[in-house]
Design an enzyme around this catalytic site. Structure first.
Site, PDB file in Angstrom:
ATOM      1  N   LYS A   1       0.869  -1.180   0.000  1.00 28.95           N
ATOM      2  CA  LYS A   1       0.000   0.000   0.000  1.00 28.95           C
ATOM      3  C   LYS A   1       0.907   1.231   0.000  1.00 28.95           C
ATOM      4  O   LYS A   1       1.918   1.254   0.725  1.00 28.95           O
ATOM      5  CB  LYS A   1      -0.887  -0.030   1.252  1.00 28.95           C
TER       6      LYS A   1
ATOM      7  N   SER B   1      -9.724   1.554   2.789  1.00 30.72           N
ATOM      8  CA  SER B   1      -8.877   2.342   1.931  1.00 30.72           C
ATOM      9  C   SER B   1      -7.802   1.535   1.194  1.00 30.72           C
ATOM     10  O   SER B   1      -7.226   2.040   0.231  1.00 30.72           O
ATOM     11  CB  SER B   1      -8.178   3.424   2.748  1.00 30.72           C
TER      12      SER B   1
ATOM     13  N   SER C   1      -9.899  -0.972   6.935  1.00 28.42           N
ATOM     14  CA  SER C   1      -9.304  -0.822   5.599  1.00 28.42           C
ATOM     15  C   SER C   1      -8.532  -2.005   5.054  1.00 28.42           C
ATOM     16  O   SER C   1      -8.155  -1.990   3.883  1.00 28.42           O
ATOM     17  CB  SER C   1      -8.394   0.395   5.563  1.00 28.42           C
TER      18      SER C   1
HETATM   19  N1  GLN Z   1     -13.278   3.799   6.292  1.00 31.84           N
HETATM   20  C1  GLN Z   1     -12.665   4.194   7.524  1.00 31.84           C
HETATM   21  C2  GLN Z   1     -12.250   5.633   7.440  1.00 31.84           C
HETATM   22  O1  GLN Z   1     -12.478   6.231   6.438  1.00 31.84           O
HETATM   23  C3  GLN Z   1     -11.491   3.310   7.825  1.00 31.84           C
HETATM   24  C4  GLN Z   1     -10.313   3.608   7.010  1.00 31.84           C
HETATM   25  C5  GLN Z   1      -9.131   2.819   7.413  1.00 31.84           C
HETATM   26  O2  GLN Z   1      -9.241   1.769   8.050  1.00 31.84           O
HETATM   27  N2  GLN Z   1      -7.965   3.332   7.070  1.00 31.84           N
HETATM   28  O3  GLN Z   1     -11.704   6.175   8.358  1.00 31.84           O
END
Ligand code: GLN
Length: 482
Positions: free
Chosen positions: A74, A149, A173
């Protein structure tokens, strides 16, 4: 070659049936052929990867199972000398001057880095649409999102453009995109894996972890990633168990809890039916499934959307145009440079979070929002502790729906935030959680989440592995990418 799991590739490499160079070139060719449609990579490191593969092939001393395995990172894991953008215009010009600890450990094990994967800007999102580099597409249906994400990392594995990948999980995410793309993803216990060199979003929640075809593959990666790091004071100094050997231990007699709050209202009936089938498989393996309660579960999203933005507003204050990252043209003075650099380089969602977080932390509102959210966080942890007095693992869907259409939720942040309803509590409590594919619904993958007690990654990896010995959902590849 790409139809083999990481574990099978490792065996073939060790037996010299294939070389790392062949395997790496094969994936690079696949990335070239398919990623135009998917947009899962921000940077492809073709030359460097082939060089690393040649070294792995030539190295007779390194005996790690991961030697020569090509993976993707990532794009928020710093890797020395490569662009690390975090999906943001702010870091479009940033070249990391060092390796994140997990990257260093994997490199030492002889892993090959194919490239850096696309993601929601600064890991804020559940759909991988908010990247400065454009939306990532789901290989099961390219008009749909892959989740987020870590969407690029999930897609790279699902479309078999990499043997495995690394993601990060602050509120879901790793698990939610794993579910929406039909792969296996593990968020370790907070503190199990070093965060050093991972670009920070919400530091008390962020945790890096593996995304792969099987639970066994995740176990191999976690084995190398886990452990204490002097450079991360929140990493925990506990011995790392032999996750791979543990996979074969029996699951007979394991107690699995299903939180009634997650199944009560409005759960999609087809997702519920898939969960039911998965439970039957676990029961046939000798597990005992019983109802439990997580009474504060419904408060998780509200608490998270105070705590995560609060931490983000502080972490992202470092992007000021002065030290690194984007700087606006011809600033009038210091104030103008700060404000225009940030206005021009951050996307909409990131700005929204910075504003929410700054507000929640401001004098007068701190007690009403931030302290309150921390209290709820404590209650949610206590709910899980009570559950783990009765059960070894907690089971639920990973996400409330299958992959949704691109643009379907992007104008409605609150609906988007609900995508993480089953995953966020696990981050607030700091527990390990894993998503495993349990079937297709109208051609789109459904995932099941398994959560265990602190540092009990072995329990959920074992459950998922043994479930995968009985099923083949995790081996399905989207038709256009076979
Ligand atoms: N969807 C969640 C957010 O927008 C989690 C994102 C994540 O785990 N990085 O914060």
């Amino acid at each position: 070659m790409h139809k083999l799991t990481l574990a099978q590739q490792a065996k073939a490499l060790a037996a010299k049936q294939i070389s790392s160079e062949e395997l790496t070139r094969h994936y690079i060719d696949r990335i070239e052929a398919h990623d135009g449609q998917l947009n899962s990579f921000i940077t492809v490191l073709a030359e460097q990867a082939i060089e690393q593969a040649k070294q792995a092939d030539a190295d007779r001393h390194q005996t790690s199972v991961l030697k020569g395995i090509p993976i993707a990172l990532k794009d928020l894991f710093c890797s020395d000398g490569t662009a690390t953008t975090c999906g943001s215009k702010m870091l479009d010009n940033f070249v990391a001057p060092y390796d994140a600890t997990v990257v260093k450990k994997l490199k030492q094990a002889g892993v090959v880095t194919l490239g850096k994967t696309n993601m929601d800007e600064f890991a804020m999102g559940s759909s991988s649409e908010s990247s400065f580099y454009g939306a990532v597409k789901n290989p099961w249906d390219t008009s749909r999102v892959p989740g987020g994400s870590s969407g690029g990392s999930a897609v790279a594995v699902a479309a078999r453009l990499a043997s495995a990948s690394l993601g990060t999980d602050t509120g879901g995410s790793i698990r939610q995109p794993a579910a929406l793309c039909g792969i296996t993803g593990l968020k370790p216990t907070y503190g199990r894996v070093s965060r050093y060199g991972m670009i920070a979003y919400a530091s008390s929640l962020d945790q890096g972890g593996p995304m792969a075809v099987t639970a066994e593959d995740c176990a191999y990666l976690l084995q190398t990633m886990a452990g204490h790091d002097d450079k991360d004071s929140t990493s925990v100094d506990l011995p790392v168990p032999d996750y791979v050997a543990d996979l074969e231990q029996t699951v007979k007699g394991m107690r699995i809890g299903m939180p009634k709050e997650f199944f009560e209202q409005g759960l999609d009936s087809e997702i519920a039916a898939h969960i039911q089938h998965a439970c039957e498989v676990l029961t046939s393996l000798g597990c005992e499934i019983k109802p439990i309660s997580l009474p504060n579960a419904e408060l998780a999203i509200a608490a998270y959307y105070v705590i995560a933005p609060a931490e983000a507003s502080s972490n992202l204050s470092r992007y000021d145009g002065a030290r690194y990252g984007y700087r606006c043209q011809n600033p009038r003075d210091l104030e103008d440079m700060y404000s225009r650099s940030r206005s021009e380089a951050f996307g909409e969602e990131v700005k929204r979070r910075i504003m929410i977080g700054t507000y929640a932390l401001s004098a007068g509102y701190y007690d009403a929002y931030y302290i309150k959210a921390q209290k709820i966080r404590r209650l949610i942890s206590q709910d899980y502790s009570q559950a783990f007095a009765e059960v070894d693992a907690v089971l639920s869907p990973t996400a409330p729906t299958t992959a949704f259409k691109i643009n379907e939720k992007s104008d409605d942040p609150v609906t988007m935030y609900l995508s993480d309803i089953f995953t966020i509590g696990v981050n607030l409590a700091g527990l390990p959680g894993l998503s495993v594919p349990i079937g297709l619904q109208s051609g789109l993958p459904v995932g099941m989440q398994l959560v265990s007690n602190y540092f009990k990654e072995d329990v959920i990896l074992r459950l998922a592995h043994q479930y995968q010995q009985q099923t083949s959902h995790h081996l399905q590849i989207p038709a256009s990418f076979e």
